[in-house]
Design a protein around this motif. Structure first.
Motif, PDB file in Angstrom:
ATOM      1  N   TYR A  21       0.838  -1.195   0.000  1.00  0.00           N
ATOM      2  CA  TYR A  21       0.000   0.000   0.000  1.00  0.00           C
ATOM      3  C   TYR A  21       0.878   1.251   0.000  1.00  0.00           C
ATOM      4  O   TYR A  21       1.737   1.426   0.860  1.00  0.00           O
ATOM      5  CB  TYR A  21      -0.934   0.016   1.216  1.00  0.00           C
ATOM      6  N   LEU A  22       0.634   2.119  -0.953  1.00  0.00           N
ATOM      7  CA  LEU A  22       1.431   3.334  -1.099  1.00  0.00           C
ATOM      8  C   LEU A  22       1.304   4.242   0.119  1.00  0.00           C
ATOM      9  O   LEU A  22       2.284   4.861   0.554  1.00  0.00           O
ATOM     10  CB  LEU A  22       1.001   4.082  -2.367  1.00  0.00           C
ATOM     11  N   THR A  23       0.108   4.330   0.674  1.00  0.00           N
ATOM     12  CA  THR A  23      -0.102   5.207   1.832  1.00  0.00           C
ATOM     13  C   THR A  23       0.747   4.766   3.022  1.00  0.00           C
ATOM     14  O   THR A  23       1.345   5.605   3.703  1.00  0.00           O
ATOM     15  CB  THR A  23      -1.587   5.210   2.234  1.00  0.00           C
ATOM     16  N   LEU A  24       0.826   3.473   3.257  1.00  0.00           N
ATOM     17  CA  LEU A  24       1.635   2.972   4.380  1.00  0.00           C
ATOM     18  C   LEU A  24       3.109   3.257   4.142  1.00  0.00           C
ATOM     19  O   LEU A  24       3.823   3.725   5.045  1.00  0.00           O
ATOM     20  CB  LEU A  24       1.401   1.479   4.576  1.00  0.00           C
ATOM     21  N   ARG A  25       3.584   2.993   2.933  1.00  0.00           N
ATOM     22  CA  ARG A  25       4.994   3.231   2.638  1.00  0.00           C
ATOM     23  C   ARG A  25       5.347   4.714   2.740  1.00  0.00           C
ATOM     24  O   ARG A  25       6.468   5.063   3.141  1.00  0.00           O
ATOM     25  CB  ARG A  25       5.343   2.687   1.252  1.00  0.00           C
ATOM     26  N   THR A  26       4.400   5.570   2.415  1.00  0.00           N
ATOM     27  CA  THR A  26       4.644   7.006   2.554  1.00  0.00           C
ATOM     28  C   THR A  26       4.793   7.387   4.026  1.00  0.00           C
ATOM     29  O   THR A  26       5.716   8.123   4.403  1.00  0.00           O
ATOM     30  CB  THR A  26       3.490   7.811   1.933  1.00  0.00           C
ATOM     31  N   MET A  27       3.893   6.880   4.860  1.00  0.00           N
ATOM     32  CA  MET A  27       3.973   7.190   6.291  1.00  0.00           C
ATOM     33  C   MET A  27       5.231   6.598   6.925  1.00  0.00           C
ATOM     34  O   MET A  27       5.888   7.249   7.745  1.00  0.00           O
ATOM     35  CB  MET A  27       2.723   6.663   7.001  1.00  0.00           C
ATOM     36  N   VAL A  28       5.594   5.388   6.511  1.00  0.00           N
ATOM     37  CA  VAL A  28       6.804   4.765   7.050  1.00  0.00           C
ATOM     38  C   VAL A  28       8.044   5.537   6.607  1.00  0.00           C
ATOM     39  O   VAL A  28       9.018   5.657   7.367  1.00  0.00           O
ATOM     40  CB  VAL A  28       6.880   3.290   6.615  1.00  0.00           C
ATOM     41  N   SER A  29       8.023   6.083   5.394  1.00  0.00           N
ATOM     42  CA  SER A  29       9.176   6.863   4.923  1.00  0.00           C
ATOM     43  C   SER A  29       9.342   8.136   5.747  1.00  0.00           C
ATOM     44  O   SER A  29      10.470   8.559   6.014  1.00  0.00           O
ATOM     45  CB  SER A  29       9.020   7.194   3.439  1.00  0.00           C
ATOM     46  N   VAL A  30       8.220   8.743   6.160  1.00  0.00           N
ATOM     47  CA  VAL A  30       8.295   9.927   7.030  1.00  0.00           C
ATOM     48  C   VAL A  30       8.971   9.553   8.349  1.00  0.00           C
ATOM     49  O   VAL A  30       9.901  10.230   8.803  1.00  0.00           O
ATOM     50  CB  VAL A  30       6.890  10.510   7.309  1.00  0.00           C
ATOM     51  N   ILE A  31       8.505   8.475   8.956  1.00  0.00           N
ATOM     52  CA  ILE A  31       9.040   8.042  10.250  1.00  0.00           C
ATOM     53  C   ILE A  31      10.508   7.645  10.134  1.00  0.00           C
ATOM     54  O   ILE A  31      11.336   7.996  10.986  1.00  0.00           O
ATOM     55  CB  ILE A  31       8.204   6.868  10.801  1.00  0.00           C
ATOM     56  N   VAL A 241       6.162   8.749  -1.784  1.00  0.00           N
ATOM     57  CA  VAL A 241       7.201   8.177  -0.921  1.00  0.00           C
ATOM     58  C   VAL A 241       8.378   9.141  -0.820  1.00  0.00           C
ATOM     59  O   VAL A 241       8.924   9.369   0.271  1.00  0.00           O
ATOM     60  CB  VAL A 241       7.663   6.812  -1.464  1.00  0.00           C
ATOM     61  N   PHE A 242       8.771   9.716  -1.952  1.00  0.00           N
ATOM     62  CA  PHE A 242       9.847  10.715  -1.942  1.00  0.00           C
ATOM     63  C   PHE A 242       9.448  11.899  -1.072  1.00  0.00           C
ATOM     64  O   PHE A 242      10.269  12.401  -0.277  1.00  0.00           O
ATOM     65  CB  PHE A 242      10.138  11.178  -3.370  1.00  0.00           C
ATOM     66  N   CYS A 243       8.211  12.357  -1.216  1.00  0.00           N
ATOM     67  CA  CYS A 243       7.744  13.494  -0.417  1.00  0.00           C
ATOM     68  C   CYS A 243       7.722  13.143   1.065  1.00  0.00           C
ATOM     69  O   CYS A 243       8.019  13.986   1.911  1.00  0.00           O
ATOM     70  CB  CYS A 243       6.355  13.926  -0.879  1.00  0.00           C
ATOM     71  N   GLY A 244       7.365  11.900   1.384  1.00  0.00           N
ATOM     72  CA  GLY A 244       7.406  11.469   2.774  1.00  0.00           C
ATOM     73  C   GLY A 244       8.811  11.528   3.335  1.00  0.00           C
ATOM     74  O   GLY A 244       9.034  11.970   4.471  1.00  0.00           O
ATOM     75  N   ALA A 245       9.786  11.107   2.530  1.00  0.00           N
ATOM     76  CA  ALA A 245      11.185  11.181   2.955  1.00  0.00           C
ATOM     77  C   ALA A 245      11.611  12.627   3.138  1.00  0.00           C
ATOM     78  O   ALA A 245      12.341  12.959   4.083  1.00  0.00           O
ATOM     79  CB  ALA A 245      12.076  10.488   1.924  1.00  0.00           C
ATOM     80  N   LEU A 246      11.146  13.501   2.251  1.00  0.00           N
ATOM     81  CA  LEU A 246      11.471  14.931   2.360  1.00  0.00           C
ATOM     82  C   LEU A 246      10.882  15.523   3.642  1.00  0.00           C
ATOM     83  O   LEU A 246      11.544  16.298   4.343  1.00  0.00           O
ATOM     84  CB  LEU A 246      10.930  15.668   1.133  1.00  0.00           C
ATOM     85  N   ILE A 247       9.647  15.126   3.954  1.00  0.00           N
ATOM     86  CA  ILE A 247       8.995  15.632   5.170  1.00  0.00           C
ATOM     87  C   ILE A 247       9.775  15.198   6.408  1.00  0.00           C
ATOM     88  O   ILE A 247      10.093  16.005   7.286  1.00  0.00           O
ATOM     89  CB  ILE A 247       7.544  15.116   5.250  1.00  0.00           C
ATOM     90  N   GLY A 248      10.072  13.912   6.497  1.00  0.00           N
ATOM     91  CA  GLY A 248      10.779  13.401   7.668  1.00  0.00           C
ATOM     92  C   GLY A 248      12.163  13.997   7.825  1.00  0.00           C
ATOM     93  O   GLY A 248      12.551  14.433   8.917  1.00  0.00           O
ATOM     94  N   ALA A 249      12.915  14.047   6.719  1.00  0.00           N
ATOM     95  CA  ALA A 249      14.267  14.605   6.776  1.00  0.00           C
ATOM     96  C   ALA A 249      14.227  16.094   7.091  1.00  0.00           C
ATOM     97  O   ALA A 249      15.069  16.607   7.845  1.00  0.00           O
ATOM     98  CB  ALA A 249      14.988  14.365   5.448  1.00  0.00           C
ATOM     99  N   GLY A 250      13.240  16.792   6.519  1.00  0.00           N
ATOM    100  CA  GLY A 250      13.115  18.227   6.764  1.00  0.00           C
ATOM    101  C   GLY A 250      12.763  18.543   8.210  1.00  0.00           C
ATOM    102  O   GLY A 250      13.340  19.452   8.820  1.00  0.00           O
TER     103      GLY A 250
END
Length: 360
Positions: A21-31, A241-250
């Motif tokens: 699921y894309l939504t889960l992977r996005t949230m996990v990428s943020v964390i 997923v990329f945006c989730g990584a950007l959010i978490g790293a930011g």
């Protein structure tokens, strides 16, 4: 990479199928990105300090900024490495948009890294010559946009869509290349101009990136795009997923960059994040919406342009100092007040931008 692993393991343990699921992977990428940032941040700050990789302050800037001299800089490298690793871990590596945005982000980060390195080695604020910085930005931006133009297989991928008017789609043809070039290079430099106060650029970049992640998700979903009457771009949803990584790293970086900053982003981070936002908007066909949501970046850039034109034509300055955040500092606003009020402005603009998804 972990997507492939969980896909394989799901054949034996059904629970692993949730990672499809894309939504889960996005949230996990943020964390993931946030956790890694918070763990690595203190060590990186200490290493930069020992290596004397410190901020160089302009002599003509506000006097309150002189105390910032020597603060560890080039922290944007931490953001980029975490975005790269997190996206590779949780993204679909068969998706061409993932590889494109990673390549552009790292390429612009390399330009910023050279600029920062020259400032530090020369011990002044004169980094990479403007013409060379602009040249390499142009090369990388044109390469990315020309690639998108070549692989576009439906008219929606190269048309300009006007917010609030869902039926208005302007075919751009070859002009798509020019628009994309201006968006990437313009947004890259706009974020860089905004990065003049503690946390001023990173949180707006995170907010805009989060909004673009949501737009990418609905744009890449047939049902949502049809319901919202926005263009469907196959594969664009994976950019969430990329945006989730950007959010978490930011956000992890903001933990250390908030006033008074322990570390600065530097051009390595600002140029890269701006280019990433510009490319995201191009892929999901929401360039005008990006200009709305990123209104703070547009304002900062416009203030510099107005200041230069006014001084050259009349010999007078419109603002006490440009970019405009320095104008308010010189008017007597404390730095935290400028920062928080600009954050609030960005939040309002992002809300307006997201409203264009529904309003017809």
């Amino acid at each position: 990479m972990l997507l492939w692993l969980t896909e394989y393991l799901s054949q034996y343990i059904g629970g692993f199928s949730v990672f499809q699921y894309l939504t889960l992977r996005t949230m996990v990428s943020v964390i993931t990105a946030l956790a890694v940032s918070l763990m690595i941040g203190p060590s990186m700050i200490a290493w930069l300090g020992r290596s004397q990789i410190g901020q160089q302050v302009r002599d003509d800037g506000p006097t309150s900024h002189f105390s910032k001299a020597g603060t560890p800089t080039m922290g944007g490298a931490l953001i980029l490495v975490i975005i790269l690793l997190t996206t590779l871990l949780w993204g679909d590596l068969s998706n061409r948009y993932i590889w494109l945005i990673l390549a552009v982000t790292l390429a612009f980060g390399a330009v910023g890294w050279v600029d920062d390195y020259l400032k530090i080695s020369r011990k002044n604020s004169d980094g990479l010559a403007g013409r060379w910085k602009y040249f390499w930005q142009s090369v990388f931006a044109l390469a990315a946009v020309l690639y998108l133009y070549q692989v576009a297989d439906v008219p929606a991928q190269t048309a300009l869509y006007v917010p609030f008017f869902k039926s208005v789609a302007i075919p751009l043809g070859i002009w798509f290349v020019l628009l994309g070039y201006l968006m990437i290079v313009g947004m890259s430099n706009a974020v860089n101009l905004t990065d003049g106060l503690d946390g001023l650029a990173i949180l707006p970049a995170v907010m805009v990136g989060a909004a673009l992640g949501l737009i990418a998700y609905v744009t890449g979903n047939v049902e949502f795009s049809n319901y919202l009457q926005i263009p469907y771009i196959a594969g664009a949803g994976e950019l969430a997923v990329f945006c989730g990584a950007l959010i978490g790293a930011g956000l992890g970086f903001l933990w250390f960059n908030t006033y008074p900053a322990q570390i600065f982003m530097g051009d390595v981070g600002a140029l890269a994040l701006g280019a990433a936002l510009g490319l995201l908007a191009i892929i999901v066909r929401h360039e005008i919406v990006l200009l709305i949501m990123g209104g703070l970046f547009v304002l900062e850039t416009a203030s510099v342009i107005i200041q230069v034109i006014s001084f050259r034509l009349t010999g007078r300055r419109v603002f006490r100092m440009a970019p405009i955040h320095h104008h308010f500092e010189l008017k007597g606003w404390p730095e935290p007040r400028v920062i928080v009020r600009f954050w609030i402005i960005t939040l309002v603009l992002v809300t307006i931008g997201l409203s264009t998804l529904k309003l017809r």
